[in-house]
Scaffold this motif. Structure first.
Motif, PDB file in Angstrom:
ATOM      1  N   THR A 285       0.850  -1.185   0.000  1.00  0.00           N
ATOM      2  CA  THR A 285       0.000   0.000   0.000  1.00  0.00           C
ATOM      3  C   THR A 285       0.890   1.241   0.000  1.00  0.00           C
ATOM      4  OG1 THR A 285      -1.472  -1.259   1.417  1.00  0.00           O
ATOM      5  CG2 THR A 285      -1.900   1.088   1.273  1.00  0.00           C
ATOM      6  N   GLY A 286       0.496   2.259  -0.747  1.00  0.00           N
ATOM      7  CA  GLY A 286       1.249   3.504  -0.755  1.00  0.00           C
ATOM      8  C   GLY A 286       0.783   4.432   0.353  1.00  0.00           C
ATOM      9  N   PRO A 287       1.544   5.462   0.647  1.00  0.00           N
ATOM     10  CA  PRO A 287       2.800   5.796  -0.006  1.00  0.00           C
ATOM     11  C   PRO A 287       3.943   4.881   0.427  1.00  0.00           C
ATOM     12  CG  PRO A 287       2.322   7.386   1.720  1.00  0.00           C
ATOM     13  CD  PRO A 287       1.128   6.495   1.634  1.00  0.00           C
ATOM     14  N   VAL A 288       4.754   4.530  -0.575  1.00  0.00           N
ATOM     15  CA  VAL A 288       5.888   3.616  -0.373  1.00  0.00           C
ATOM     16  C   VAL A 288       7.171   4.426  -0.327  1.00  0.00           C
ATOM     17  CG1 VAL A 288       7.234   1.771  -1.462  1.00  0.00           C
ATOM     18  CG2 VAL A 288       4.737   1.737  -1.609  1.00  0.00           C
ATOM     19  N   LEU A 289       8.032   4.106   0.620  1.00  0.00           N
ATOM     20  CA  LEU A 289       9.376   4.685   0.664  1.00  0.00           C
ATOM     21  C   LEU A 289      10.352   3.576   0.289  1.00  0.00           C
ATOM     22  CD1 LEU A 289      11.195   7.109   1.329  1.00  0.00           C
ATOM     23  CD2 LEU A 289      11.348   6.227   3.666  1.00  0.00           C
ATOM     24  N   ASP A 290      11.027   3.732  -0.865  1.00  0.00           N
ATOM     25  CA  ASP A 290      11.994   2.731  -1.326  1.00  0.00           C
ATOM     26  C   ASP A 290      13.368   3.153  -0.825  1.00  0.00           C
ATOM     27  OD1 ASP A 290      13.385   0.739  -2.588  1.00  0.00           O
ATOM     28  OD2 ASP A 290      13.137   1.559  -4.616  1.00  0.00           O
ATOM     29  N   ILE A 291      13.849   2.436   0.171  1.00  0.00           N
ATOM     30  CA  ILE A 291      15.091   2.813   0.873  1.00  0.00           C
ATOM     31  C   ILE A 291      16.297   2.219   0.147  1.00  0.00           C
ATOM     32  CG2 ILE A 291      16.350   2.556   3.058  1.00  0.00           C
ATOM     33  CD1 ILE A 291      13.493   2.369   4.393  1.00  0.00           C
ATOM     34  N   GLY A 292      17.230   3.075  -0.266  1.00  0.00           N
ATOM     35  CA  GLY A 292      18.372   2.614  -1.069  1.00  0.00           C
ATOM     36  C   GLY A 292      17.888   2.241  -2.463  1.00  0.00           C
ATOM     37  N   CYS A 293      17.165   3.200  -3.073  1.00  0.00           N
ATOM     38  CA  CYS A 293      16.414   2.906  -4.313  1.00  0.00           C
ATOM     39  C   CYS A 293      17.284   2.773  -5.549  1.00  0.00           C
ATOM     40  CB  CYS A 293      15.377   3.994  -4.550  1.00  0.00           C
ATOM     41  SG  CYS A 293      16.143   5.622  -4.834  1.00  0.00           S
ATOM     42  N   GLY A 294      18.592   3.140  -5.458  1.00  0.00           N
ATOM     43  CA  GLY A 294      19.433   3.095  -6.645  1.00  0.00           C
ATOM     44  C   GLY A 294      18.843   3.982  -7.734  1.00  0.00           C
ATOM     45  N   PRO A 295      18.973   3.565  -9.002  1.00  0.00           N
ATOM     46  CA  PRO A 295      18.435   4.399 -10.089  1.00  0.00           C
ATOM     47  C   PRO A 295      16.917   4.376 -10.191  1.00  0.00           C
ATOM     48  CG  PRO A 295      19.870   2.650 -10.937  1.00  0.00           C
ATOM     49  CD  PRO A 295      19.729   2.408  -9.468  1.00  0.00           C
ATOM     50  N   GLY A 296      16.248   3.658  -9.310  1.00  0.00           N
ATOM     51  CA  GLY A 296      14.807   3.856  -9.158  1.00  0.00           C
ATOM     52  C   GLY A 296      13.888   2.863  -9.846  1.00  0.00           C
ATOM     53  N   ARG A 297      14.360   1.612 -10.071  1.00  0.00           N
ATOM     54  CA  ARG A 297      13.473   0.708 -10.820  1.00  0.00           C
ATOM     55  C   ARG A 297      12.179   0.411 -10.060  1.00  0.00           C
ATOM     56  NH1 ARG A 297      16.127  -3.259  -8.179  1.00  0.00           N
ATOM     57  NH2 ARG A 297      14.905  -5.115  -7.712  1.00  0.00           N
ATOM     58  N   MET A 298      12.223   0.313  -8.720  1.00  0.00           N
ATOM     59  CA  MET A 298      11.002   0.005  -7.970  1.00  0.00           C
ATOM     60  C   MET A 298      10.073   1.222  -7.918  1.00  0.00           C
ATOM     61  SD  MET A 298      11.305  -3.166  -7.202  1.00  0.00           S
ATOM     62  CE  MET A 298      10.327  -3.726  -5.817  1.00  0.00           C
ATOM     63  N   VAL A 299      10.658   2.413  -7.888  1.00  0.00           N
ATOM     64  CA  VAL A 299       9.825   3.628  -7.891  1.00  0.00           C
ATOM     65  C   VAL A 299       9.091   3.739  -9.220  1.00  0.00           C
ATOM     66  CG1 VAL A 299       9.895   6.152  -7.759  1.00  0.00           C
ATOM     67  CG2 VAL A 299      11.374   4.794  -6.260  1.00  0.00           C
ATOM     68  N   ARG A 300       9.818   3.450 -10.307  1.00  0.00           N
ATOM     69  CA  ARG A 300       9.187   3.513 -11.640  1.00  0.00           C
ATOM     70  C   ARG A 300       8.073   2.475 -11.739  1.00  0.00           C
ATOM     71  NH1 ARG A 300      13.551   3.614 -14.736  1.00  0.00           N
ATOM     72  NH2 ARG A 300      13.783   1.375 -14.769  1.00  0.00           N
ATOM     73  N   ALA A 301       8.349   1.268 -11.242  1.00  0.00           N
ATOM     74  CA  ALA A 301       7.347   0.203 -11.320  1.00  0.00           C
ATOM     75  C   ALA A 301       6.130   0.526 -10.453  1.00  0.00           C
ATOM     76  CB  ALA A 301       7.965  -1.125 -10.889  1.00  0.00           C
ATOM     77  N   ALA A 302       6.386   1.096  -9.268  1.00  0.00           N
ATOM     78  CA  ALA A 302       5.265   1.468  -8.394  1.00  0.00           C
ATOM     79  C   ALA A 302       4.393   2.498  -9.100  1.00  0.00           C
ATOM     80  CB  ALA A 302       5.789   2.014  -7.065  1.00  0.00           C
ATOM     81  N   ARG A 303       5.032   3.480  -9.703  1.00  0.00           N
ATOM     82  CA  ARG A 303       4.276   4.520 -10.411  1.00  0.00           C
ATOM     83  C   ARG A 303       3.425   3.907 -11.520  1.00  0.00           C
ATOM     84  NH1 ARG A 303       7.437   9.363 -13.351  1.00  0.00           N
ATOM     85  NH2 ARG A 303       7.820   7.732 -14.872  1.00  0.00           N
TER      86      ARG A 303
END
Ligand SMILES: C[S@@+](CC[C@H](N)C(=O)[O-])C[C@H]1O[C@@H](n2cnc3c(N)ncnc32)[C@H](O)[C@@H]1O
Length: 238
Positions: free
Chosen positions: A78-96
């Motif tokens: 469930t959001g909002p999600v905080l991706d800790i140590g997200c690197g270049p952001g693949r999980m943030v992009r996928a979540a979006r």
């Protein structure tokens, strides 16, 4: 909840007390990210500084899209999600792409700049420094071994509990061996042989993590295996 944040403040507040994953030295993490290459994580014996084991870290994967296992995980949070140590952001992009509000945080300026150039919501800073929306995050995500950040699993779990809303959860990717529990100094070595500074890191499997979690009042809501990867969802005991 707005996840907008002042990235300059975060960078300025960052603690410089110890090197972080792959940083320092010849900066092989930044190089591997830019070149889309793999890098090798060498585990050093704490006392003698000798290499006792090494494992390949697929840095190129972190530049790629989320895989099927990542997506399975994200569909259950469930959001909002905080991706800790997200690197270049693949999980943030996928979540979006799944319609889940997410923010990434990472200390690596290179990783963050790749993510920002891709239009992702990512800030630069250390998770142990003040964060936007403390106490309001619904999911704290620790994938790709990021429970090892800082080399102190209990400190990381404690920090996550400070960040979460009262109904929030921590989702952790674990070492495949449930009994595994190791803290060490690591050094990242690139394909060209250049090395980072040494940094504190940890690896932990399910059983050992649950012991640390219980000491902090956290219980497992669910644990599962997918594509050879092990995950657990932790929440405050009712
Ligand atoms: C094993 S890599 C994981 C990569 C990432 N999950 C991905 O998909 O690209 C660990 C990441 O944690 C970041 N990191 C290390 N220490 C950190 C800290 N104290 N706060 C935030 N990020 C940190 C590193 O810069 C690195 O990008």
């Amino acid at each position: 909840m707005s996840i907008a944040a002042n990235t300059n403040d975060m960078a300025n507040d960052m603690a410089e007390s110890d090197a972080t994953f792959g940083a320092g030295g010849s900066e092989p993490y930044a190089t591997a990210l830019r070149r889309n290459e793999s890098a090798v994580l060498h585990l050093h014996d704490d006392l003698e500084g000798t290499v006792s084991a090494s494992s390949t870290m697929d840095v190129a994967k972190w530049n790629a899209d989320a895989d099927a296992a990542d997506l399975t995980l994200l569909r259950s949070v469930t959001g909002p999600v905080l991706d800790i140590g997200c690197g270049p952001g693949r999980m943030v992009r996928a979540a979006r792409s799944l319609g889940i509000e997410a923010l990434g945080i990472d200390v690596s300026p290179t990783a963050v700049s790749i993510a920002i150039d891709a239009g992702l919501a990512v800030i630069q800073g250390s998770i142990f420094d003040p964060m936007p929306s403390e106490g309001q995050w619904q999911t704290a995500l620790l994938v790709d071994g990021n429970i090892g950040i800082g080399g102190d699993v209990s400190a990381m779990l404690q920090r996550c509990t400070e960040l979460l809303s009262p109904t929030g959860e921590i989702v952790v990717e674990l070492h495949a061996d449930p009994e595994h529990d190791r803290t060490y100094r690591g050094m990242l070595v690139g394909t060209d042989g250049t090395a980072s500074a040494s940094f504190p890191w940890a690896e932990i499997g399910l059983e050992r993590l649950l012991e640390r979690a219980a000491a902090l009042g956290l219980v497992s809501r669910q644990s599962w295996l997918v594509a050879g990867r092990s995950f657990v969802r932790l929440a405050p005991a009712a």
